[in-house]
Design an enzyme around this catalytic site. Sequence first.
Site, short mmCIF file in Angstrom:
data_model
loop_
_atom_site.label_atom_id
_atom_site.label_comp_id
_atom_site.label_asym_id
_atom_site.label_seq_id
_atom_site.Cartn_x
_atom_site.Cartn_y
_atom_site.Cartn_z
N ASN A 115 -0.84 1.69 6.48
CA ASN A 115 -1.63 1.13 5.39
C ASN A 115 -1.08 -0.25 5.05
OD1 ASN A 115 -3.52 1.11 3.19
ND2 ASN A 115 -1.83 1.56 1.80
N HIS A 117 -0.69 -2.85 1.73
CA HIS A 117 -0.79 -2.86 0.27
C HIS A 117 -0.41 -4.25 -0.23
CE1 HIS A 117 -0.82 -1.24 -3.76
NE2 HIS A 117 0.30 -1.90 -3.98
N SER A 144 2.76 -5.56 1.94
CA SER A 144 3.60 -4.64 2.72
C SER A 144 2.73 -3.79 3.62
CB SER A 144 4.36 -3.67 1.79
OG SER A 144 5.04 -4.35 0.76
N ASP A 153 1.02 4.91 -1.72
CA ASP A 153 1.69 3.60 -1.61
C ASP A 153 3.21 3.75 -1.55
OD1 ASP A 153 -0.81 2.35 -1.78
OD2 ASP A 153 -0.69 2.15 -3.96
C1 GRF Z 1 -6.22 -5.98 1.04
O1 GRF Z 1 -5.79 -6.87 0.07
C2 GRF Z 1 -5.23 -4.88 1.21
O2 GRF Z 1 -3.92 -5.24 0.92
C3 GRF Z 1 -5.71 -3.83 0.24
O3 GRF Z 1 -7.11 -3.95 0.23
C4 GRF Z 1 -7.49 -5.26 0.62
C5 GRF Z 1 -8.47 -5.12 1.74
O4 GRF Z 1 -9.06 -6.34 2.08
N1 GRF Z 1 -5.25 -2.52 0.63
P1 GRF Z 1 -10.03 -6.41 3.32
O5 GRF Z 1 -11.13 -5.38 3.11
O6 GRF Z 1 -9.23 -6.12 4.55
O7 GRF Z 1 -10.57 -7.80 3.30
#
Ligand code: GRF
Length: 222
Positions: A115, A117, A144, A153
Amino acid sequence: MNNTSASSHCKVVVLISGNGSNLQALIDGQEQGHLPIHIVSVISNIPEAAGLRRAVKAGIPQYTINHQDFTDREAFDTELSSTIDQYQPDLVVLAGFMRILTSDFTRHYQGRMLNIHPSLLPKYQGLHTHQRVLDAGDDYHGASVHFVTEKLDGGPTVIQAIVPVLKDDNATSLAKRVQLQEHIIYPMAVKWFARQQLELRGNQVLLNHSVLPDCGYQIKQL
Ligand code: GRF
């Protein structure tokens, strides 16, 4: 796995809920030959997620499994995992997938699900990270990539990008700079995994057989 053909590349399923810019970074890496992966499917829980159009454009099979069609989390996750498992992926990539997952689901993919974050975990788990960083007056923020475990998370960190907070930043400007770094570190982590350089062993992340610190591998934007 080796790098000789798409069929022998690391098979990846990507889960999204929105824009899919991280998905796009992976598609670009695959298409440009930088990433030894084969994205076999993209799945969204939101029918109108813009990321689905990115998958269509790249010729990747895409599905919507709308969580609103299910009575509970377990039923949704069961359908989701049976769709994922049809593809027998080596890796599941959560790229802006905005669902809390059941323990059964996360255990099933333990060690093969990542994932991203938008914070320097363990700081600022959950939502609205950019505004929370500004409210706290932090000098640094970032993103991260971590292995997904039952802890939301909270799984062991693979890599972090550190981004300085600027004097005039607002949540939008900060988010934009953090996202640019996301598009660098997520493909890096996926590449390590695809090349079998990355491993989750218990609560530890190993890169090239060496244990990474709790913060993972860190890169700093100057
Ligand atoms: C990113 O900022 C990621 O860190 C978070 O959700 C957002 C997704 O953005 N988990 P995208 O859909 O990849 O543009």
